[in-house]
Design a protein around this motif. Structure first.
Motif, PDB file in Angstrom:
ATOM      1  N   THR A 344       0.829  -1.208   0.000  1.00 27.17           N
ATOM      2  CA  THR A 344       0.000   0.000   0.000  1.00 27.17           C
ATOM      3  C   THR A 344       0.860   1.254   0.000  1.00 27.17           C
ATOM      4  OG1 THR A 344      -1.733  -1.190   1.210  1.00 27.17           O
ATOM      5  CG2 THR A 344      -1.836   1.223   1.214  1.00 27.17           C
ATOM      6  N   ASN A 348       0.997   4.198  -2.832  1.00 25.17           N
ATOM      7  CA  ASN A 348       0.731   5.590  -2.460  1.00 25.17           C
ATOM      8  C   ASN A 348       1.931   6.487  -2.731  1.00 25.17           C
ATOM      9  OD1 ASN A 348      -1.816   4.887  -1.634  1.00 25.17           O
ATOM     10  ND2 ASN A 348      -1.290   4.756   0.547  1.00 25.17           N
ATOM     11  N   THR A 352       1.969   9.713  -5.082  1.00 26.87           N
ATOM     12  CA  THR A 352       2.416  10.998  -4.532  1.00 26.87           C
ATOM     13  C   THR A 352       3.503  11.603  -5.404  1.00 26.87           C
ATOM     14  OG1 THR A 352       1.909  10.210  -2.303  1.00 26.87           O
ATOM     15  CG2 THR A 352       3.333  12.135  -2.478  1.00 26.87           C
TER      16      THR A 352
END
Length: 410
Positions: A344, A348, A352
C-alpha cells in the motif's frame, strides 16, 4: 574472553529479499557464536555434564585400615600384633549403568540449552541487523530529500526573480530543509547507538563500517503458512522426561542391596616358649557383606517426587507449545500485515510522486500554491520512511518465523 578487534566493510543490499544480506548475516552468526560468552558458558556446562558420565562409572571408595593391638591377644599359634583390612562395596547389578544413563540424559539437556541459546542469539542478531538496515535506509532517504529541496530552492529563487512567486516560498524551503537535516542527525545518532549495541551483541569491536544502500524492492513475496516443527524448546522436554524416567530407574536400583568384599590380614608372632605346629602362621580372612535399606520411605518419597516432576513437565510442555504456536501465528500474521502495508505504501508513494511532478510544473506556471507542493513532498517523505519500517518489520517477523520452524540443529 578477549574482545576480537575486526574491520568490517558491510554491504547492505535491500534490493533482493530472498538473498538480502545473506552472506553478511551468516558471517555475523558465526562471529556471534564464536565470541558470545553466554554460549561459551553453556558449552562448558555441557562439557561438565559429560564429565559426570565418567564420574557415574566410578565405584565407591575402597576402605583400607590398619590397627595395632594395645594388648596383644595370645592364640595357640602365637600373639596377634597388628591387623590390616581392605573393603570394597559394590553396587547392585545395573546400578552403575543406571547412573550413567541418568548422567547422559542430563548432558543432553545441557546440550539443548546451548542449541536454544544459539538460536535465540541468531534471532537477536538478525533482528538487530534489520533495524540497522532500516535506519541506514531512512538516513539515505532524508539525504535524497535534502538534495531535492535544494533543487526546489533553485526553482523558487528563479520564480521570485521573475516576479512569479514570493520570497516566503524560499523561507519555507529553508525551514523544511532544516527540519530534514535535524531528523537525519537524530537517525544518525540512533544508528550509532544501534551499531554499538549490535557489535556488543556479537561481542566484537568494529573499527570501520561502510554501507551501500540500494532502493527498496517493488514488492514482497507472500509468506507461506508456517507449521511449528520439532523445536528444541519442545525437544528439551522430551529429554527432561527421559531424565526423570532414568532417575526413577536409578532410585529403584539404589534401593537394592549392596555387596561388600573384603579381606582381613593379621600377622601372628611365632611362639618362643614351645614348639607347636603352625606356630606364627598369619591369619587371612576373606569377608563378604551385604547392606540393604530397612527403611524404604526415602526411596518411596523419591518415586512420588519423580511422578510429580513428570506431571509438572507435561503441563509445562503443553503451556510452552501453546505459547510457541501463538508466537508463530502472530509472527506470520505480522509478516503478512507488513507485506500488505508495504504494498500500500509503495502504491501511495508512486501516486504521490506523480502528484508532486504535476504540482511542480504548475508552480512554475503560477498555477499551483507552493504550500501544496511542500505538503505533498512531506507526504512522500513520510510514506518512504514508513516503507522502510514495513520492510524491516517484514524481515524481522520472518526471522522470528524461521526461529520457530527451523530444524533444531539450525
Amino acid at each position: 574472553m578477549n574482545v576480537k578487534k575486526i574491520t568490517l566493510n558491510v554491504l547492505f543490499v535491500l534490493g533482493v529479499v530472498s538473498g538480502m544480506g545473506a552472506q553478511e548475516i551468516r558471517y555475523f552468526f558465526e562471529l556471534a557464536e564464536t565470541n558470545n560468552p553466554e554460549l561459551r558458558a553453556l558449552r562448558l556446562r555441557h562439557d561438565l555434564a559429560g564429565e559426570k558420565v565418567n564420574e557415574a562409572r566410578a565405584l565407591p571408595d575402597t576402605e583400607i585400615g590398619a590397627g595395632v593391638f594395645v594388648s596383644e591377644p595370645e592364640t595357640r599359634t602365637g600373639a596377634q600384633v597388628v591387623r590390616f583390612s581392605v573393603r570394597q562395596m559394590l553396587p547392585w547389578f545395573g546400578q552403575i549403568t543406571a547412573r550413567e544413563n541418568f548422567a547422559s540424559s542430563m548432558a543432553e539437556v545441557e546440550y539443548l540449552d546451548w542449541v536454544i541459546a544459539r538460536r535465540q542469539l541468531r534471532l537477536e542478531v538478525a533482528q538487530a541487523y534489520y533495524r540497522l538496515q532500516a535506519l541506514r535506509q531512512q538516513i539515505g532517504i532524508l539525504e535524497q530529500q535534502a538534495v531535492l529541496l535544494d533543487s526546489y530552492r533553485e526553482v523558487a529563487l528563479a520564480a521570485v526573480e521573475a516576479g512569479k512567486a514570493s520570497a516566503v516560498d524560499v523561507l519555507r524551503l529553508e525551514i523544511r530543509k532544516n527540519d530534514v537535516t535535524a531528523r537525519s542527525q537524530v537517525l544518525e545518532n540512533q544508528y550509532e547507538s544501534g551499531a554499538f549495541a549490535f557489535f556488543r551483541l556479537i561481542n566484537a569491536t568494529e573499527t570501520a563500517i561502510g554501507f551501500m544502500v540500494t532502493e527498496l524492492p517493488g514488492e514482497l513475496p507472500e509468506p507461506d503458512p508456517p507449521v511449528l516443527g520439532p523445536h528444541p524448546e519442545l525437544e528439551k522436554y522430551d529429554r527432561l522426561f527421559a531424565s526423570v524416567a532414568r532417575e526413577e530407574v536409578l532410585n529403584r536400583k539404589s534401593a537394592a542391596p549392596k555387596i561388600g568384599l573384603g579381606l582381613d590380614y593379621i600377622p601372628v608372632a611365632e611362639r618362643t616358649d614351645m614348639v607347636i605346629p603352625d606356630s606364627g602362621k598369619d591369619i587371612v580372612m576373606p569377608m563378604v557383606s551385604f547392606s540393604f535399606p530397612l527403611f524404604r520411605s526415602p526411596y518411596k518419597s523419591r518415586t512420588r517426587q519423580n511422578e510429580f516432576r513428570q506431571a509438572a513437565l507435561e503441563a509445562e510442555e503443553n503451556a510452552r507449545r501453546n505459547r510457541l504456536e501463538g508466537m508463530l501465528q502472530q509472527a506470520w500474521q505480522g509478516q503478512r500485515s507488513a507485506r500488505v502495508r508495504f504494498a500500500t505504501l509503495t502504491e501511495n508513494s508512486q501516486n504521490t510522486r506523480q502528484a508532486i511532478e504535476i504540482l511542480l510544473k504548475n508552480y512554475q506556471t503560477q498555477q499551483a500554491d507552493f504550500g501544496d507542493l511542500l505538503e505533498m513532498q512531506e507526504m512522500e517523505l513520510k510514506l518512504e520512511l514508513e516503507r522502510t519500517e514495513a520492510f524491516a518489520s517484514y524481515l524481522s517477523q520472518g526471522a522470528l518465523v524461521n526461529y520457530l520452524v527451523a530444524q533444531p540443529g539450525l
